[in-house]
Design an enzyme around this catalytic site. Sequence first.
Site, PDB file in Angstrom:
ATOM      1  N   ASP A 182       9.888  -3.132  10.539  1.00 50.10           N
ATOM      2  CA  ASP A 182      10.092  -4.579  10.528  1.00 50.10           C
ATOM      3  C   ASP A 182       8.749  -5.223  10.844  1.00 50.10           C
ATOM      4  O   ASP A 182       8.176  -4.990  11.920  1.00 50.10           O
ATOM      5  CB  ASP A 182      11.132  -4.995  11.569  1.00 50.10           C
ATOM      6  N   ASP A 225      22.527  -8.871   5.643  1.00 47.83           N
ATOM      7  CA  ASP A 225      22.589  -9.003   7.096  1.00 47.83           C
ATOM      8  C   ASP A 225      23.980  -9.521   7.432  1.00 47.83           C
ATOM      9  O   ASP A 225      24.326 -10.652   7.088  1.00 47.83           O
ATOM     10  CB  ASP A 225      21.521  -9.979   7.595  1.00 47.83           C
TER      11      ASP A 225
END
Length: 254
Positions: free
Chosen positions: A11, A130
């Site tokens: 990330d 998500d």
Amino acid sequence: MTVNRILPCLDIDNRKVVKGKNFLGVKEIADPLSLAKKYVADGADELVFYDISASVQNRGMFLDLIAEISAEVPIPFIVGGGIRAVTDIEAALNAGADKVSINSAALHNPELIHEAATRFGSERIILSMDVRRTGDGAWHVFAQAGMENSGVDAIEWAKVGACLGAGEIVVNSIDEDGVKEGYDLQLTKTIAEAVDIPVIASGGAGKMEHFQEAFTEGKAAGALAASVFHFNEINLNDLKTFLVNDSVADKVDV
């Protein structure tokens, strides 16, 4: 033969690898190129690069960083974040990505999935979701790095993405992200049973058994994880040995 893959995830924010919990409290932890090299050496099946702030900041991808990492990564390299149009996908692929992950942009323009799959091939296009369980017990898809509830049902969205040509789906559980108590097996299984393309579980890995559960109970084709690898809580080689010894050998690419 179905191959269950282990995918370490980088990330990226401000050009550094970061990690938080439930998509919050993000802190810098490492240099992305150094981690990428380590994970390749340790036996990762694929490597994921998510620019988690590109969409929120309305900026483009770090194409130079993608190119730098891809030059050192001989395994499939997945890039996501900041994808808004087919031209962005083309730029990521030209920079060295093998696959491109689309999230928020697909919610705003579902046809982007079809356009990308038609132009570049479904095998190079991943729908990333998500997902968070809402108060009424439903699973909703969130946009803008998990900050914006789209109101879209996650199961139905997975079906739409598969029909439009996505080659794989990554299911990121916001509820389990960074918690390390296991993947959301019910969510992963429900989506895996709803589509006929591979589903990758993401969010919640804390111990080796969680990966096994994702592959068996969750029916995932791959398991993505970050912090357990970043902080050396689980070694990739040890994980693969564990999975082989626990009778998942015929499904793990070793």
